[in-house]
Design a protein around this motif. Structure first.
Motif, PDB file in Angstrom:
ATOM      1  N   UNK A 166       0.840  -1.207   0.000  1.00  0.00           N
ATOM      2  CA  UNK A 166       0.000   0.000   0.000  1.00  0.00           C
ATOM      3  C   UNK A 166       0.872   1.252   0.000  1.00  0.00           C
ATOM      4  N   UNK A 167       0.277   2.371  -0.370  1.00  0.00           N
ATOM      5  CA  UNK A 167       0.999   3.640  -0.378  1.00  0.00           C
ATOM      6  C   UNK A 167       0.485   4.542   0.731  1.00  0.00           C
ATOM      7  N   UNK A 168       1.414   5.199   1.381  1.00  0.00           N
ATOM      8  CA  UNK A 168       1.090   6.150   2.430  1.00  0.00           C
ATOM      9  C   UNK A 168       1.815   7.450   2.126  1.00  0.00           C
ATOM     10  N   UNK A 169       1.032   8.482   1.804  1.00  0.00           N
ATOM     11  CA  UNK A 169       1.590   9.790   1.436  1.00  0.00           C
ATOM     12  C   UNK A 169       2.571   9.666   0.273  1.00  0.00           C
ATOM     13  N   UNK A 170       2.200   8.814  -0.696  1.00  0.00           N
ATOM     14  CA  UNK A 170       3.010   8.658  -1.891  1.00  0.00           C
ATOM     15  C   UNK A 170       4.188   7.728  -1.748  1.00  0.00           C
ATOM     16  N   UNK A 171       4.344   7.098  -0.601  1.00  0.00           N
ATOM     17  CA  UNK A 171       5.467   6.188  -0.358  1.00  0.00           C
ATOM     18  C   UNK A 171       4.954   4.773  -0.127  1.00  0.00           C
ATOM     19  N   UNK A 172       5.554   3.803  -0.814  1.00  0.00           N
ATOM     20  CA  UNK A 172       5.158   2.420  -0.625  1.00  0.00           C
ATOM     21  C   UNK A 172       5.586   1.915   0.748  1.00  0.00           C
ATOM     22  N   UNK A 173       4.682   1.189   1.386  1.00  0.00           N
ATOM     23  CA  UNK A 173       4.959   0.627   2.706  1.00  0.00           C
ATOM     24  C   UNK A 173       5.158  -0.882   2.551  1.00  0.00           C
ATOM     25  N   UNK A 174       6.382  -1.348   2.773  1.00  0.00           N
ATOM     26  CA  UNK A 174       6.684  -2.771   2.625  1.00  0.00           C
ATOM     27  C   UNK A 174       6.242  -3.590   3.831  1.00  0.00           C
ATOM     28  N   UNK A 175       6.271  -2.964   4.995  1.00  0.00           N
ATOM     29  CA  UNK A 175       5.903  -3.683   6.211  1.00  0.00           C
ATOM     30  C   UNK A 175       5.426  -2.693   7.262  1.00  0.00           C
ATOM     31  N   UNK A 176       4.751  -3.237   8.245  1.00  0.00           N
ATOM     32  CA  UNK A 176       4.230  -2.455   9.367  1.00  0.00           C
ATOM     33  C   UNK A 176       4.719  -3.133  10.633  1.00  0.00           C
ATOM     34  N   UNK A 177       5.517  -2.429  11.403  1.00  0.00           N
ATOM     35  CA  UNK A 177       6.128  -3.031  12.587  1.00  0.00           C
ATOM     36  C   UNK A 177       5.996  -2.066  13.758  1.00  0.00           C
ATOM     37  N   UNK A 178       5.224  -2.452  14.756  1.00  0.00           N
ATOM     38  CA  UNK A 178       5.045  -1.601  15.921  1.00  0.00           C
ATOM     39  C   UNK A 178       4.988  -2.478  17.165  1.00  0.00           C
ATOM     40  N   UNK A 179       4.873  -1.850  18.300  1.00  0.00           N
ATOM     41  CA  UNK A 179       4.823  -2.622  19.535  1.00  0.00           C
ATOM     42  C   UNK A 179       4.597  -1.731  20.735  1.00  0.00           C
ATOM     43  N   UNK A 180       4.562  -2.377  21.875  1.00  0.00           N
ATOM     44  CA  UNK A 180       4.334  -1.676  23.134  1.00  0.00           C
ATOM     45  C   UNK A 180       5.172  -2.356  24.202  1.00  0.00           C
ATOM     46  N   UNK A 181       5.825  -1.550  25.013  1.00  0.00           N
ATOM     47  CA  UNK A 181       6.646  -2.097  26.097  1.00  0.00           C
ATOM     48  C   UNK A 181       6.605  -1.123  27.263  1.00  0.00           C
ATOM     49  N   UNK A 182       6.306  -1.643  28.445  1.00  0.00           N
ATOM     50  CA  UNK A 182       6.253  -0.769  29.616  1.00  0.00           C
ATOM     51  C   UNK A 182       6.446  -1.591  30.883  1.00  0.00           C
ATOM     52  N   UNK A 183       6.826  -0.900  31.941  1.00  0.00           N
ATOM     53  CA  UNK A 183       6.941  -1.490  33.271  1.00  0.00           C
ATOM     54  C   UNK A 183       5.862  -0.881  34.152  1.00  0.00           C
ATOM     55  N   UNK A 184       5.206  -1.731  34.928  1.00  0.00           N
ATOM     56  CA  UNK A 184       4.055  -1.288  35.700  1.00  0.00           C
ATOM     57  C   UNK A 184       4.239  -1.559  37.190  1.00  0.00           C
ATOM     58  N   UNK A 185       3.741  -0.627  37.981  1.00  0.00           N
ATOM     59  CA  UNK A 185       3.594  -0.844  39.412  1.00  0.00           C
ATOM     60  C   UNK A 185       2.142  -1.216  39.670  1.00  0.00           C
TER      61      UNK A 185
END
Length: 247
Positions: A166-185
C-alpha cells in the motif's frame, strides 16, 4: 490492518432502539482514527484483560489462567497465564509477605487467519507476553493487600506481498512493525466473601507511559468476572471473564 480493526471494533458496537439517536458510523470512524494513531496501545489494553496480577490464594502453590472475554472472544487472543508461589506469608519469618511470580503469553489467531485470506498481506504477527512478581500480606482476617511489578511487551508486525504494497503519502509501505513495552507498578486490596470467593480492587501505573488503569473483580473457585477501566483508552470500559485453576 484497517479492515481488521474495523471488524474487531464492530463487535463492540451494538445497535438498538435505545441508541437510535447515536451516529454509530461517525462514532466508529472517530474510534478507528484513534486506534490508527496508536494501534499498539489499543491492542495492549486487551492484553491487560488477560494478565493475572493478583496473588495466589493462601495455601495455593501454583495457578493457571486463560482469559475468555474479551480476549479469546472476540479478539481471538489464544492465551495462558501462570502463577507460582515462592513462599507463603510468614513462612520465612513473621511478617514476611507472600511472594508470587506471574507471567503469561498470547497470540492473535485472527492475524494468522487474515493472512490466509488476504491478497496483500504476506505475514502477520500479533502477540505479547508479561512477567512480574506480586507480594501480599494480611492486614486483618478479612483484608489482604498486594503490590508488585510487571513487565509487559506487545509486538505487532505486517509484511506485505511484493507488488501489493500500500501507499502512504506517496510512499510504498513494505511492512508495518510496531509494539508496546512498559513497566508497571501494581497495588490492590482483596477481601474474602466465602470459601474460594473474594472481591479485588487494583490500580496499575505505567512507568513509561505514565498512565493509570484500574480493575474491580469478583473471584470464584473457577471464574473471575471483572471490569477493567482505561481512562485514556479508546474503549474505556472492558468487561472481563477469565477461567482459572489453583493448586
Amino acid at each position: 490492518m484497517k479492515r481488521l480493526i474495523l471488524i474487531l471494533l464492530g463487535l463492540f458496537l451494538v445497535k438498538s432502539p435505545a441508541f437510535a439517536s447515536i451516529d454509530w458510523e461517525s462514532k466508529g470512524m472517530q474510534m478507528v482514527g484513534e486506534i490508527m494513531a496508536n494501534p499498539a496501545g489499543f491492542f495492549y489494553d486487551f492484553q491487560q484483560d488477560l494478565e493475572g496480577t493478583t496473588p495466589l490464594p493462601p495455601g495455593k502453590r501454583f495457578g493457571l489462567q486463560t482469559s475468555l472475554f474479551p480476549t479469546t472472544i472476540p479478539m481471538t487472543y489464544a492465551n495462558v497465564s501462570a502463577k507460582v508461589r515462592l513462599h507463603g506469608e510468614g513462612r520465612i519469618a513473621p511478617g514476611v509477605p507472600q511472594l508470587d511470580l506471574i507471567g503469561g503469553y498470547w497470540d492473535m489467531l485472527a492475524a494468522k487467519m487474515a493472512t490466509k485470506d488476504s491478497d496483500t498481506i504476506d505475514k502477520a504477527e500479533f502477540g505479547g507476553y508479561y512477567a512480574g512478581a506480586i507480594m501480599s500480606t494480611s492486614v486483618s482476617p478479612r483484608v489482604r493487600t498486594f503490590w508488585g511489578y510487571k513487565h509487559s511487551v506487545l509486538k505487532a508486525k505486517l509484511d506485505f506481498k511484493a507488488g501489493e504494497e500500500p501507499e502512504l503519502l506517496g510512499t510504498k509501505v513494505n511492512s508495518f512493525d510496531t509494539g508496546f513495552k512498559d513497566d508497571f507498578f501494581v497495588a490492590g486490596i482483596e477481601t474474602p466473601k466465602g470459601i474460594g470467593k473474594l472481591w479485588s480492587i487494583q490500580l496499575n501505573y505505567g512507568l513509561k507511559t505514565q498512565t493509570f488503569s484500574s480493575k474491580v473483580s469478583w473471584y470464584g473457585k473457577y471464574f473471575e468476572l471483572g471490569l477493567n477501566i482505561f481512562p485514556e483508552g479508546v474503549l474505556v470500559f472492558h468487561p472481563v471473564w477469565n477461567f482459572h485453576l489453583n493448586f
